[in-house]
Scaffold this active site. Sequence first.
Site, mmCIF file in Angstrom:
data_model
loop_
_atom_site.group_PDB
_atom_site.id
_atom_site.type_symbol
_atom_site.label_atom_id
_atom_site.label_comp_id
_atom_site.label_asym_id
_atom_site.label_seq_id
_atom_site.Cartn_x
_atom_site.Cartn_y
_atom_site.Cartn_z
ATOM 1 C CG HIS A 74 -1.770 1.044 1.461
ATOM 2 N ND1 HIS A 74 -2.998 1.070 0.872
ATOM 3 C CD2 HIS A 74 -1.647 2.183 2.151
ATOM 4 C CE1 HIS A 74 -3.593 2.178 1.203
ATOM 5 N NE2 HIS A 74 -2.796 2.882 1.985
ATOM 6 N NE ARG A 99 -4.816 -3.057 -9.817
ATOM 7 C CZ ARG A 99 -3.703 -2.351 -10.067
ATOM 8 N NH1 ARG A 99 -3.760 -1.042 -10.188
ATOM 9 N NH2 ARG A 99 -2.538 -2.951 -10.161
ATOM 10 N NE ARG A 111 -7.812 -6.894 -12.507
ATOM 11 C CZ ARG A 111 -6.764 -6.649 -11.720
ATOM 12 N NH1 ARG A 111 -5.563 -7.023 -12.098
ATOM 13 N NH2 ARG A 111 -6.919 -6.009 -10.603
ATOM 14 C CD GLU A 156 -2.667 -11.078 -13.087
ATOM 15 O OE1 GLU A 156 -2.385 -10.106 -12.382
ATOM 16 O OE2 GLU A 156 -3.749 -11.681 -13.016
ATOM 17 C CG ASN A 197 1.994 -5.350 -9.920
ATOM 18 O OD1 ASN A 197 3.002 -4.838 -10.372
ATOM 19 N ND2 ASN A 197 0.854 -4.691 -9.786
ATOM 20 C CG ASP A 198 -0.672 -11.135 -9.181
ATOM 21 O OD1 ASP A 198 -0.276 -11.382 -8.030
ATOM 22 O OD2 ASP A 198 -1.768 -10.598 -9.420
ATOM 23 N NE ARG A 256 0.660 -7.943 -5.602
ATOM 24 C CZ ARG A 256 -0.166 -7.601 -6.587
ATOM 25 N NH1 ARG A 256 -0.549 -8.486 -7.480
ATOM 26 N NH2 ARG A 256 -0.602 -6.381 -6.706
ATOM 27 C CB CYS A 266 -1.743 -3.249 -16.917
ATOM 28 S SG CYS A 266 -2.215 -4.912 -16.457
HETATM 29 C C1 PEP Z 1 -0.513 -7.255 -11.729
HETATM 30 O O1 PEP Z 1 -0.581 -8.311 -11.093
HETATM 31 O O2 PEP Z 1 0.541 -6.805 -12.239
HETATM 32 C C2 PEP Z 1 -1.709 -6.418 -11.897
HETATM 33 C C3 PEP Z 1 -1.696 -5.362 -12.673
HETATM 34 O O3 PEP Z 1 -2.801 -6.765 -11.170
HETATM 35 P P1 PEP Z 1 -2.975 -6.400 -9.609
HETATM 36 O O4 PEP Z 1 -1.814 -5.548 -9.204
HETATM 37 O O5 PEP Z 1 -4.279 -5.727 -9.484
HETATM 38 O O6 PEP Z 1 -2.932 -7.765 -9.010
HETATM 39 MG MG MG Z 2 -2.526 -9.127 -10.645
#
Ligand code: PEP
Ligand code: MG
Length: 572
Positions: free
Chosen positions: A188, A290, A326, A415, A438-439, A449, A497
Amino acid sequence: MSQYTGVAVSPGRVVGTVRTMAPPVAEPPVGEKIPEGADPQAEAARIAEAAASVQQALTHRAEHAPGDGKAVLEATAQMAADPSLTQTAQGFVLAGGASAARAVWEAGDQVASMLEGLGGYMAERAADVKDVRGRIVAELRGEQAPGIPDVEEPFVLTATDLAPADTATLDPALVMALVTSDGGPQSHTAILARQLGLPAIVAAKGVLDIADGTEVFVDAGFGTITDDVTDEHRRFAEAWTELQKNPLTYEGGGIELTDGTRMQLLANIGGAKDAKAAAAAHADGVGLFRTEFLFLDREDEPTVEEQTTAYLEAFASFPGKKVVVRTIDAGADKPLPFLTDTDEPNPALGVRAYRTSWEKRSVLTNQLDAISAAAKQSDAKVWVMAPMISTTEDTEDFVGLCRERDLAPAGIMVETPSAAVTADRQLAACDFASIGTNDLTQYTMAADRMLGTLAHLNNPWQPAVLTLVKATCDGARAAGGDPEAFGESAAKPVGVCGEAAGDPGLAVVLVGLGVNSLSMTPRSLPAVAKVLSTVSLEQAQQLAAAAVAARTADDARDAVRAGLPILGELGL
Ligand code: PEP
Ligand code: MG
């Protein structure tokens, strides 16, 4: 000389004085009494004085606080002035001989439980009571108030991590940079820092050892903090300050690399308010909507009509532009009571995101009905994609549901490593892919993460992650695209993204690997646009090849930074 290294999550370089966030106030010992011979009346009077001074300090801060922080501070100040807390505490001193600090602590518990019992809005105020209680106890003991230091001069904030309430009151005019010992790049705190454009480093072990008042150089491009400040550091910091005075801007309409290659720069949003801000920042569209953020506080599933309205409100900011919606990405760090099972032993590896549709089909089909209805009523070009796809059957199933509703283009998020390494077959079965770095990083590196201790693994510069981005782009080329539908490209469109897209150095690498759109927090658009406009596709490809072939994540980043002197010149 001491140097600390963490993970750079929001760029910028500053020289400033460290102020450490005060830890939460320790509970006064149970049964603590007023000192022998002390006057209970005088002890009780101290409570009212301490509460008044806390109220005054909070009101003063509220006057200078930006945005949402003002309201948060005003509400807390009001709570400090509320007699129910002080009078209850004074009663404990006068009737039971409790020390002022212990009395305030217990009174806080009592008032907070009472509010929790009332439920709804009142229950939410219980946390404010506990916050105020801590502040009054700190005042009574002559300690620093908990939370962000209340000083007038700009400073470098060091902390273990920030709670959501702290981030709301963080004043970017005072906090020059943020360095935490915990937290990960997707925490966060990191996301907030990027939204505010605040230089930030997370997971910098040992940083809390730096004494309050020490002058440091924070390099949030590299992720280092040093107390040995040199003239060169000061010049870097001046370049960054200069950039803040004359900020870069992004005018929209896409960007052009030096060889004429064009690229869309899109925004990540969570709802209509973000969409407005993204349009104001000249984003060329939305690369990630999102949708789960619309429903995170809901006990039950929103109706199709409610959803349609919410989507239409967001689409309204982008007439004629692409908006990639999404479908609900619930589970793991985003549980939804009507959809996910909180008892799973490994929620990040569980029935989350697209997978929830196996058992609860109607939540996904209702959402697709709503997106389809909104798309028909809007001028936005609506694209749809599903998160957390692992197999080609997942993709075929999702695309089938979209086709039944005339929703096109229909795509997937890449992901999981499995989706990346089978990208040719995945993309043959759908219209586009968007890489969620990110994932993808968390699953490639097998590193949660949310865990600060694994931040060095949770780093999209890891060559393994970049190799999978490359595999996805290669798969998209193999699957081929429809030039009529998607422009001249011979590949099916692949965007990014995840947060990596907003890092100017990584953005060059992603483009070099074959990505053709980048979606990020609107704050990042100008720097990414500026840096990309200084390279040719061939240069980006060379830097990408060096990054993929690097031995370590640090080597990958250093090689790219060495080839992009513009980053240093801009103080990024
Ligand atoms: C990601 O996983 O990179 C992504 C954009 O989705 P979120 O961060 O919402 O899991
Ligand atoms: Mg994700």
